[in-house]
Motif scaffolding. Structure first.
Motif, mmCIF file in Angstrom:
data_model
loop_
_atom_site.group_PDB
_atom_site.id
_atom_site.type_symbol
_atom_site.label_atom_id
_atom_site.label_comp_id
_atom_site.label_asym_id
_atom_site.label_seq_id
_atom_site.Cartn_x
_atom_site.Cartn_y
_atom_site.Cartn_z
ATOM 1 N N THR A 36 0.845 -1.194 0.000
ATOM 2 C CA THR A 36 0.000 0.000 0.000
ATOM 3 C C THR A 36 0.882 1.245 0.000
ATOM 4 O O THR A 36 2.090 1.188 0.251
ATOM 5 N N TRP A 37 0.245 2.408 -0.236
ATOM 6 C CA TRP A 37 0.992 3.659 -0.147
ATOM 7 C C TRP A 37 1.485 3.889 1.275
ATOM 8 O O TRP A 37 2.580 4.430 1.482
ATOM 9 N N GLN A 38 0.700 3.465 2.266
ATOM 10 C CA GLN A 38 1.141 3.614 3.648
ATOM 11 C C GLN A 38 2.434 2.850 3.888
ATOM 12 O O GLN A 38 3.385 3.378 4.483
ATOM 13 N N ARG A 39 2.492 1.611 3.413
ATOM 14 C CA ARG A 39 3.704 0.823 3.621
ATOM 15 C C ARG A 39 4.885 1.445 2.883
ATOM 16 O O ARG A 39 5.978 1.568 3.453
ATOM 17 N N TYR A 40 4.684 1.844 1.619
ATOM 18 C CA TYR A 40 5.812 2.374 0.856
ATOM 19 C C TYR A 40 6.358 3.650 1.493
ATOM 20 O O TYR A 40 7.575 3.798 1.690
ATOM 21 N N PHE A 41 5.490 4.596 1.827
ATOM 22 C CA PHE A 41 5.972 5.850 2.403
ATOM 23 C C PHE A 41 6.536 5.644 3.804
ATOM 24 O O PHE A 41 7.486 6.341 4.199
ATOM 25 N N ASN A 42 5.997 4.700 4.549
ATOM 26 C CA ASN A 42 6.588 4.382 5.849
ATOM 27 C C ASN A 42 7.985 3.787 5.674
ATOM 28 O O ASN A 42 8.917 4.124 6.415
ATOM 29 N N ASP A 43 8.129 2.888 4.685
ATOM 30 C CA ASP A 43 9.447 2.301 4.411
ATOM 31 C C ASP A 43 10.433 3.378 3.973
ATOM 32 O O ASP A 43 11.609 3.374 4.389
ATOM 33 N N LEU A 44 9.968 4.307 3.152
ATOM 34 C CA LEU A 44 10.839 5.390 2.686
ATOM 35 C C LEU A 44 11.255 6.280 3.857
ATOM 36 O O LEU A 44 12.438 6.639 3.991
ATOM 37 N N ALA A 45 10.310 6.616 4.716
ATOM 38 C CA ALA A 45 10.630 7.446 5.870
ATOM 39 C C ALA A 45 11.627 6.745 6.794
ATOM 40 O O ALA A 45 12.547 7.376 7.332
ATOM 41 N N THR A 46 11.477 5.440 6.952
ATOM 42 C CA THR A 46 12.402 4.681 7.792
ATOM 43 C C THR A 46 13.808 4.710 7.217
ATOM 44 O O THR A 46 14.791 4.901 7.938
ATOM 45 N N LEU A 47 13.919 4.538 5.895
ATOM 46 C CA LEU A 47 15.229 4.596 5.251
ATOM 47 C C LEU A 47 15.874 5.968 5.418
ATOM 48 O O LEU A 47 17.091 6.081 5.555
ATOM 49 N N MET A 48 15.053 6.996 5.432
ATOM 50 C CA MET A 48 15.553 8.359 5.549
ATOM 51 C C MET A 48 15.759 8.779 7.001
ATOM 52 O O MET A 48 16.286 9.859 7.258
ATOM 53 N N LYS A 49 15.281 7.937 7.942
ATOM 54 C CA LYS A 49 15.270 8.321 9.360
ATOM 55 C C LYS A 49 14.473 9.611 9.558
ATOM 56 O O LYS A 49 14.857 10.518 10.308
ATOM 57 N N ALA A 50 13.357 9.675 8.849
ATOM 58 C CA ALA A 50 12.459 10.830 8.916
ATOM 59 C C ALA A 50 11.183 10.432 9.661
ATOM 60 O O ALA A 50 10.889 9.236 9.803
ATOM 61 N N PRO A 51 10.413 11.400 10.137
ATOM 62 C CA PRO A 51 9.133 11.076 10.780
ATOM 63 C C PRO A 51 8.207 10.348 9.806
ATOM 64 O O PRO A 51 8.248 10.590 8.588
ATOM 65 N N LEU A 52 7.381 9.466 10.336
ATOM 66 C CA LEU A 52 6.422 8.765 9.485
ATOM 67 C C LEU A 52 5.446 9.779 8.887
ATOM 68 O O LEU A 52 5.144 10.814 9.505
#
Length: 331
Positions: free
Chosen positions: A238-254
């Motif tokens: 889902t978009w939630q999973r993809y953007f959460n994964d991206l934020a995790t890789l960036m060490k950014a807020p969800l």
């Protein structure tokens, strides 16, 4: 003609998908590769002398004709990409440039692999799964309208006896992706909402190398000529999973979320202003983007799989490469 004697042209070869395609052609064939690049466009150093660079513009029929001369295949990717810019600009570059490609292909009897987009389905995306035979809906912006225009030209080219394959990639992800890495990373760093309605819809992602893999297969498969193909990786993401994964890789807020109605209201207000007064800037929200991320999107790929295609690069492998790219770019 022996494969070693074939010359192929890639328009838009210096772009995100174009570079992935050129890399696969060089690695997997003996073809001579020619790329039509803009006068000041940066060319990957790794290509060296293996790729012939012709400087020109897709909007100039003379440039296109010279680049296509002697080419057995034309991979046509050059276009205005994204949801910024006026309808007139997208029509001049994307549709007009495609017309020049087909004119040249008729003269030189070239096979054309045309890359359009799932955006060509317009608002039909909002009504359920879009198989290749689905009637296109209303375009949601200049990009989608131009993609529909490209496809009309392709079917006319086919009716004139031309050989063409239309490739409709879904949301292309991977290192260097403009909308799904660079733009998304900016939104995440700014704390802007990246999710619409919670982001629970299917994201219809496809890894850039998987799209390039199909394009190369289609070019070499006569059964693909005269047809259109969806390309997506059928991932349970889902978009939630993809953007959460991206934020995790960036060490950014969800990412935060806003309701769909609020997103569309925002687009209805700001998009017309940007189209009129700030045509070179991307509006912060557009109906074109919402058409992709605010709905549960599905694009069946049975036709592509029947040709023998299947995604080779997994989501996990893509995330690993994305993490390395994020570090290298300092995102």
């Amino acid at each position: 003609m022996n494969e070693r004697e074939l010359t192929v042209l890639v328009t838009g070869g210096c772009g995100f998908l174009g570079q992935a395609l050129v890399s696969q052609i060089l690695a997997r064939t003996a073809w001579a590769v020619r790329v039509l690049a803009l006068p000041n466009e940066r060319v990957p150093e790794a290509w060296g002398a293996r790729v012939q660079i012709l400087r020109g513009d897709i909007t100039n029929p003379g440039d296109v004709g010279r680049a296509a001369a002697g080419c057995s295949h034309i991979f046509h990717l050059a276009a205005l990409v994204g949801d910024a810019g006026s309808y007139a600009a997208h029509d001049r570059v994307t549709v007009g440039g495609t017309a020049h490609v087909f004119e040249a292909a008729l003269r030189h009897r070239s096979i054309v692999v045309l890359t359009t987009s799932i955006c060509s389905y317009g608002d039909a995306i909002q009504r359920g799964a879009c198989a290749e035979e689905a009637l296109p809906g209303k375009p949601q912006g200049p990009y989608g309208k131009a993609k529909q225009g490209q496809e009309r030209l392709a079917w006319r080219f086919k009716a004139q006896g031309g050989r063409v394959c239309i490739v409709r990639p879904a949301n292309i992800v991977g290192p260097g992706s403009g909308p799904w890495l660079l733009d998304a990373a900016h939104a995440l760093r700014q704390g802007l909402p990246a999710l619409i309605g919670g982001g629970h819809g299917h994201a219809a992602l496809t890894v850039v190398d998987n799209v390039a893999d199909f394009m190369l297969l289609a070019a070499q498969t006569p059964a693909a000529y005269g047809q259109a193909f969806n390309i997506e990786d059928d991932l349970p993401v889902t978009w939630q999973r993809y953007f959460n994964d991206l934020a995790t890789l960036m060490k950014a807020p969800l990412p935060r979320s806003i309701p769909r109605w609020a997103a569309y209201l925002g687009a209805s207000v700001v998009e017309p202003l940007f189209r009129r007064f700030f045509q070179r800037q991307r509006p912060p929200v557009t109906r074109e983007a919402l058409n992709l991320i605010a709905w549960d999107s599905h694009f069946p790929t049975a036709k592509a799989r029947a040709l023998g295609w299947a995604p080779k690069v997994s989501y996990e492998q893509m995330l690993q490469a994305l993490g390395q790219d994020i570090q290298a770019r300092g995102l």
